[in-house]
Write an enzyme that holds these catalytic residues in place. Structure first.
Site, PDB file in Angstrom:
ATOM      1  N   HIS A  71      -5.625  -1.061   4.901  1.00 46.98           N
ATOM      2  CA  HIS A  71      -5.101   0.287   4.798  1.00 46.98           C
ATOM      3  C   HIS A  71      -6.189   1.034   5.668  1.00 46.98           C
ATOM      4  CE1 HIS A  71      -3.254   3.909   2.340  1.00 46.98           C
ATOM      5  NE2 HIS A  71      -3.976   4.481   3.483  1.00 46.98           N
ATOM      6  N   THR A 104       0.792  -1.210   0.228  1.00 47.06           N
ATOM      7  CA  THR A 104      -0.034  -0.009  -0.055  1.00 47.06           C
ATOM      8  C   THR A 104       0.963   1.349  -0.049  1.00 47.06           C
ATOM      9  OG1 THR A 104      -1.869   0.953   1.013  1.00 47.06           O
ATOM     10  CG2 THR A 104      -0.419   0.205   2.544  1.00 47.06           C
ATOM     11  N   CYS A 119      -3.190   7.366   8.351  1.00 48.68           N
ATOM     12  CA  CYS A 119      -3.833   6.043   7.980  1.00 48.68           C
ATOM     13  C   CYS A 119      -2.615   4.922   8.656  1.00 48.68           C
ATOM     14  CB  CYS A 119      -3.935   5.706   6.583  1.00 48.68           C
ATOM     15  SG  CYS A 119      -5.280   6.639   5.714  1.00 48.68           S
TER      16      CYS A 119
END
Lengths: 162, 211
Positions: free
Chosen positions: A46, A23, A29
């Site tokens: 995520h 990711t 995040c």
């Protein structure tokens, strides 16, 4: 020939060796990896927000919240043959990209995401093997289920494997 | 997406006009600072998924220089000024008359960064004050923040308030570009990301309520 499975913002997916899962651009995040220590299977989420109680949506995206993404990831992992009693976790992200003195709670979202994930993993009895959280830098992460290494790249600070 | 279904083309036109007026004033301010003509694009108003937003600036991994401000007041939201690293360097070099300024290898020269932040202040301030005049809403910019990082990580921040209600954002995007002898060397994207509750405020203030 191995592929890289991509996980977008507020998204999750699973991978089996020799493929890897990645990711990009984690800010506040958190990228959570759950992997089966005995089998070359892993999943990545995520996660954007700590709790689905923050949701004001009619149709909720499970992958977005710590408390719902983890069970959803477990279900996906079990479907591809992972066993919940051999699962371990690695995580990275939760940075504070900008600092403000406004005291807005939303701006502290990175640390809150990390706390919420740890709480949920604790409830489920999944041990955290390693983590790289906090700080001010964005991260791109990639997990290899064969080596069980999480590769983390940051801008101007180079790369590490945890 | 729920809320966005209710939007009609004329609502998006209103947002476009906001981008036009705001960025127009910001471009004027920037051209005064640089003493050079600054051209701006017709604003694009897009409803994009969180996944697609970073893709519009080269993908989540792309390294950029960004200024971020929160809008406080009656219609809160986020403003980003995002520029390629080379283009931000050029802008700062021109402002500080320091041709050695660089954004590749930290620590960065503090004077240069504060000059860049000041530009952010001026641009966002002129954008916001024209928006406030136009809508009669009370709006104040926060102190700006600066970073060089991955675009995905930067945009994350502005998306958090929206992420509680949606997986989509309305982005009002205006591109600015320098004209003249060194045309194209300085450019950047202005993104306005209103918080979810602000759309009602903005549309009501402008007399185009959502049914």
């Amino acid at each position: 020939m191995s592929n890289v499975i991509k996980v977008a913002m507020a998204d999750l997916n699973v991978v089996t060796a020799p493929d890897t899962i990645r990711t990009s651009g984690l800010g506040s995040c958190v990228g959570l990896v759950l992997y089966d220590d005995l089998r070359a299977i892993a999943g990545m989420a995520h996660i954007m927000l700590p709790s689905s109680s923050l949701s004001k949506q009619e149709k909720m995206n499970e992958a977005k919240y710590a408390d719902t993404a983890i069970p959803a990831l477990l279900t996906r992992l079990e479907k591809v043959g992972a066993r919940s009693n051999s699962l371990k976790a690695k995580l990275a992200g939760g940075a504070q990209m900008f600092s403000f003195s406004t005291g807005n709670d939303l701006m502290r979202i990175g640390p809150r995401n990390v706390e919420a994930i740890k709480l949920k993993l604790g409830e489920l009895g999944i041990p955290i093997v390693s983590e790289d959280v906090g700080g001010k830098n964005g991260r791109t992460i990639e997990f290899d289920p064969a080596s069980k290494k999480l590769h983390i790249r940051t801008v101007n600070k180079g790369s590490v494997d945890i | 997406m729920e809320f966005f279904h209710k939007l009609k083309p004329h609502h998006l036109d209103v947002l476009k006009e906001i981008g036009n007026i705001g960025a127009g004033h910001a471009a004027t301010a920037l051209s005064q600072i640089l003493n050079q003509t600054i051209d701006m694009s017709v604003p694009a108003v897009r409803i994009v998924s969180f996944q697609d937003l970073p893709e519009q600036i080269g993908g989540a991994d792309t390294e950029v220089a960004a200024i971020f401000l929160r809008i406080e007041g009656e219609a809160p939201g986020s403003i980003f000024y995002i520029s390629q690293i080379k283009e931000a360097e050029k802008l700062i070099q021109r402002l500080t008359k320091d041709s050695h300024f660089q954004l590749e290898d930290p620590p960065f020269n503090e004077l240069g960064i504060s000059a860049f932040l000041e530009v952010g202040n001026i641009l966002a301030g002129s954008y916001l004050s024209s928006l406030a005049d136009f809508t009669n809403l009370l709006l104040q910019p926060s102190v700006p923040g600066f970073t060089v990082d991955m675009v995905g990580a930067i945009l994350n921040y502005g998306l958090i308030p929206l992420s509680e209600v949606s997986d989509y954002a309305i982005v009002i995007d205006t591109e600015m570009m320098e004209l003249g002898p060194e045309a194209g060397k300085i450019r950047g994207h202005f993104f306005l990301l209103p918080d979810p509750q602000s759309f009602n405020e903005i549309f009501t203030a402008l007399g185009v309520k959502i049914p």
